[in-house]
Design a protein around this motif. Structure first.
Motif, short mmCIF file in Angstrom:
data_model
loop_
_atom_site.label_atom_id
_atom_site.label_comp_id
_atom_site.label_asym_id
_atom_site.label_seq_id
_atom_site.Cartn_x
_atom_site.Cartn_y
_atom_site.Cartn_z
N ARG A 52 39.30 17.80 92.73
CA ARG A 52 39.51 17.91 91.28
C ARG A 52 40.80 18.69 91.03
NH1 ARG A 52 34.17 21.16 90.66
NH2 ARG A 52 35.20 21.98 92.52
N VAL A 53 41.64 18.15 90.16
CA VAL A 53 42.91 18.80 89.88
C VAL A 53 43.17 18.82 88.37
CG1 VAL A 53 43.86 18.04 92.09
CG2 VAL A 53 44.34 16.72 90.03
N ALA A 54 44.10 19.67 87.99
CA ALA A 54 44.59 19.71 86.60
C ALA A 54 46.08 19.43 86.61
CB ALA A 54 44.30 21.06 85.96
N VAL A 55 46.55 18.78 85.56
CA VAL A 55 47.98 18.62 85.32
C VAL A 55 48.30 19.37 84.03
CG1 VAL A 55 49.84 17.01 84.75
CG2 VAL A 55 48.14 16.39 86.48
N VAL A 56 49.26 20.28 84.09
CA VAL A 56 49.65 21.05 82.90
C VAL A 56 50.93 20.42 82.36
CG1 VAL A 56 50.28 23.30 81.99
CG2 VAL A 56 48.63 23.14 83.87
N GLY A 57 50.83 19.83 81.17
CA GLY A 57 52.00 19.20 80.55
C GLY A 57 51.68 17.80 80.07
N THR A 78 38.00 30.82 75.22
CA THR A 78 38.55 30.65 76.56
C THR A 78 37.58 29.86 77.42
OG1 THR A 78 39.80 32.71 76.42
CG2 THR A 78 39.38 31.85 78.63
N HIS A 79 38.12 28.93 78.19
CA HIS A 79 37.30 28.09 79.06
C HIS A 79 37.87 28.14 80.48
CE1 HIS A 79 35.41 26.20 75.51
NE2 HIS A 79 36.63 26.29 74.98
N LYS A 80 37.00 27.92 81.45
CA LYS A 80 37.43 27.90 82.85
C LYS A 80 37.02 26.58 83.48
CE LYS A 80 37.15 30.32 87.29
NZ LYS A 80 36.58 31.46 88.06
N LEU A 81 37.98 25.96 84.19
CA LEU A 81 37.72 24.74 84.93
C LEU A 81 37.63 25.06 86.41
CD1 LEU A 81 40.44 22.45 83.26
CD2 LEU A 81 38.00 22.51 82.72
N GLU A 82 36.66 24.48 87.08
CA GLU A 82 36.58 24.60 88.54
C GLU A 82 37.32 23.42 89.15
OE1 GLU A 82 32.56 24.95 89.81
OE2 GLU A 82 32.23 26.90 88.83
N LEU A 83 38.30 23.72 89.96
CA LEU A 83 39.12 22.66 90.56
C LEU A 83 39.82 23.19 91.80
CD1 LEU A 83 41.93 23.87 89.37
CD2 LEU A 83 41.46 22.40 87.43
N GLU A 84 40.52 22.31 92.49
CA GLU A 84 41.18 22.69 93.74
C GLU A 84 42.70 22.61 93.69
OE1 GLU A 84 37.17 21.98 94.12
OE2 GLU A 84 38.51 20.27 93.85
N GLY A 85 43.25 22.09 92.59
CA GLY A 85 44.70 21.97 92.53
C GLY A 85 45.22 21.99 91.10
N VAL A 86 46.43 22.51 90.92
CA VAL A 86 47.09 22.56 89.61
C VAL A 86 48.50 22.03 89.78
CG1 VAL A 86 47.89 24.01 87.72
CG2 VAL A 86 45.73 24.55 88.88
N PHE A 87 48.84 20.96 89.06
CA PHE A 87 50.18 20.39 89.09
C PHE A 87 50.89 20.74 87.78
CE2 PHE A 87 48.00 18.08 92.31
CZ PHE A 87 48.97 17.75 93.25
N VAL A 88 52.01 21.46 87.89
CA VAL A 88 52.74 21.93 86.72
C VAL A 88 53.86 20.95 86.39
CG1 VAL A 88 54.07 23.82 85.73
CG2 VAL A 88 52.20 24.31 87.33
N GLN A 89 53.84 20.42 85.16
CA GLN A 89 54.82 19.43 84.72
C GLN A 89 55.22 19.72 83.27
OE1 GLN A 89 55.58 16.11 86.83
NE2 GLN A 89 55.33 17.99 88.03
N ILE A 141 54.76 27.95 84.45
CA ILE A 141 53.95 28.34 83.30
C ILE A 141 53.87 29.86 83.14
CG2 ILE A 141 52.57 26.27 83.02
CD1 ILE A 141 50.52 27.37 84.90
N ASN A 142 54.23 30.58 84.21
CA ASN A 142 54.29 32.05 84.17
C ASN A 142 52.98 32.68 83.72
OD1 ASN A 142 57.02 32.39 85.04
ND2 ASN A 142 57.71 31.69 83.04
N VAL A 143 51.92 32.34 84.41
CA VAL A 143 50.61 32.95 84.15
C VAL A 143 50.12 33.58 85.45
CG1 VAL A 143 50.05 31.31 82.33
CG2 VAL A 143 49.32 30.84 84.69
N PRO A 144 49.20 34.54 85.37
CA PRO A 144 48.66 35.13 86.60
C PRO A 144 48.11 34.07 87.54
CG PRO A 144 47.93 36.37 84.67
CD PRO A 144 48.62 35.14 84.15
#
Length: 528
Positions: free
Chosen positions: A353-358, A433-444, A325-328
């Motif tokens: 808690r995790v996020a999936v991007v895609g 802009t919003h911020k999520l509190e989580l422990e993992g990010v899965f990029v898809q 995703i090429n973000v900081p």
């Protein structure tokens, strides 16, 4: 713990054991220790070659067990219960410690045996990880050849506190002599190349002395394998140079759309590809990555190791890799909360808690899989709606611990300097802009072609794909391309296989026509 059919199958395998084996179990009073004890007590009676010893007063991880050959230093250790994907690792360890021949080329075995130094490896894995067994089996094999190499395979789900303390958020993760060594799938040759750098230089020199090939294929995925098979069947000199044979397929779990088989797994499919290629006289050169392509009458392929290979024609089948995703924060926290394989790394986020991007098929499938493991999944999609198949979306929306956010642009991955603790996104409709509190990010979010090394050598599309015509021909005569690395639409295994076969037939046709043209242009001697 083992059903009757599996016991019978294991007993049949253990008939191949020729040396005595002692299994030494280090146990405590935990439930997992009782499960391990039950498993080992079922295995030990299957052959008279095995004796089982139980200890409770040693200093080893508990529960764990070592498979040893009495009177030698040969020993491999499992900290956890090697079932699931790791059951094969257990069976192979029993066979190899028990004297069953190791299937490696003689020069590789000799190189392992001659490694200088002491190497103590710890591999953190999960039983649902389809990439982990190759690493576990590779190091087990190396330790049996050279007992100065020690290996302990640790189930991160069983030793969760240790995994968290050592910031293991992606598997397989390797530590050597207490220090981080590598992460991700790795073969014997890849591990050996990192341990023996001088051996890599020798290998490059050896490769550079090879006679020119008729067809040289760069890449060992489905497209490259098909190209190699079709070329070899023509009886021409064929070589395959590959970073890792199998390519992106090795990172794929379920394959359910390859015509002729209802379902299989990526690693199993990759093994079948390699076995099929090896059925023919194909020179396979693994752990070699392309660095430069030099056109000419004999086309040169330079590798990152320094080797220079020459061929009359070349087929580029270097595939693609996960798009970032090429973000900081993404690169800073890769393997420390940012992951790309939900099947491998999902169990490490149990209860989190995790996020999936895609929001394509891969993203929605990842969210569905993770929902059964983690506490909550937030799926973030850039577009205004999900792009996945309707049946997948229906399943996703039925899950109570999943939230879908569309029209959202991921802007940053946050962490505490060690691991991920949040993700920011911008609402593309409101600009907020919003911020999520989580422990993992899965990029898809799809794939990017492996063509950086080809810039300036062949024509590439604006997306970095190799431009090809209907025959697989690139902008350079004698250089063809196939598979996910090209402009051919629809990145599917079955399409890559067909394109690989087509490129190979085109390369053969090119060689035939070139030889005829050379004969026609050759000077003739007048009759006396």
């Amino acid at each position: 713990m083992l059903d009757a059919a599996l016991k019978q199958q294991l007993q049949t395998y253990l008939e191949r054991v020729v040396q005595p084996i002692e299994i030494v179990a280090s146990l405590d009073d935990s439930a997992k220790a009782r499960e391990m004890q039950e498993l080992l007590q079922e295995i030990a009676p299957l052959t008279s070659k095995i004796t089982l010893t139980e200890r409770r007063d040693d200093n080893e991880r508990k529960p764990s067990f070592a498979i040893t050959r009495p009177g030698t230093d040969i020993s491999v250790r499992f900290a956890g219960i090697p079932l699931g994907h790791e059951f094969t690792s257990l069976v192979l360890a029993l066979l190899q410690v028990g004297g069953h021949p190791i299937k490696l080329d003689a020069p590789v075995i000799e190189q392992i045996r001659n490694l200088d130094g002491a190497f103590e490896f710890e591999v953190f894995m999960s039983l649902s990880c389809h990439n982990c067994p190759e690493v576990v089996q590779a190091l087990n094999t190396m330790s049996i050849i050279n007992p100065r190499i020690k290996i302990t395979s640790i189930d991160g789900g069983v030793f969760k506190d240790e995994a968290e303390a050592r910031q293991v958020l992606a598997v397989p993760m390797l530590f050597m002599n207490g220090e981080y060594f590598s992460q991700g799938r790795a073969s014997v040759e890849e591990i050996l190349a990192k341990l023996d750098t001088a051996g890599g230089a020798r290998k490059a020199e050896e490769l550079s002395t090879k006679e020119p090939f008729d067809v040289l294929i760069v890449g060992g995925g489905p497209a490259g394998a098909a190209a190699a098979i079709y070329a070899a069947r023509k009886g021409i000199r064929t070589g395959v140079v590959s970073d890792r044979f199998g390519g992106q397929v090795l990172d794929t779990l379920a394959i359910e759309n390859f015509v002729s088989m209802k379902e299989t797994e990526g690693p199993r499919f990759a093994i079948a590809l390699e076995e099929h290629v090896k059925h023919y006289e194909v020179d396979i050169m693994n752990t070699q990555r392309g660095a430069k392509l030099v056109p000419g009458k004999l086309i040169e392929v330079h590798t990152e190791s320094g080797a220079v290979l020459k061929s009359k024609s070349v087929i580029l089948a270097t595939g693609a890799r996960w798009r970032e995703i090429n973000v900081p924060g993404e690169k800073e926290y890769r393997n420390h909360g940012v992951a790309y394989c939900p099947h491998c790394d999902g169990p490490l986020f149990k209860g989190k808690r995790v996020a999936v991007v895609g929001g394509g098929n891969s993203g929605v499938e990842a969210a569905i899989d993770l929902a059964g493991i983690v506490k909550h999944v937030t799926l973030i999609e850039y577009a205004g709606e999900l792009r996945a198949d309707a049946i997948l979306q229906k399943k996703l929306y039925s899950l109570p611990n999943v939230k879908v956010i569309t029209s959202a642009q991921t802007t940053e991955v946050h962490g505490d300097g060690k691991i991920v603790n949040g993700l920011s996104y911008k609402d593309r409709s409101s600009g907020d802009t919003h911020k999520l509190e989580l422990e993992g990010v899965f990029v898809q979010i799809g794939l990017v072609p492996n063509t950086e090394w080809l810039k300036g050598a062949v024509d590439l599309s604006r997306y970095g794909e190799i431009e090809v015509d209907v025959r697989g021909q690139t902008s350079v005569p004698g250089v063809f391309a196939a598979g996910d690395v090209t402009t051919v639409p629809f990145k599917q295994i079955v399409i890559a296989v067909g394109e690989g076969a087509k490129a190979s037939l085109s390369a053969f046709d090119y060689l035939v026509r070139s030889s005829v043209e050379e004969k026609e242009l050759a000077p003739t001697t007048a009759a006396a």
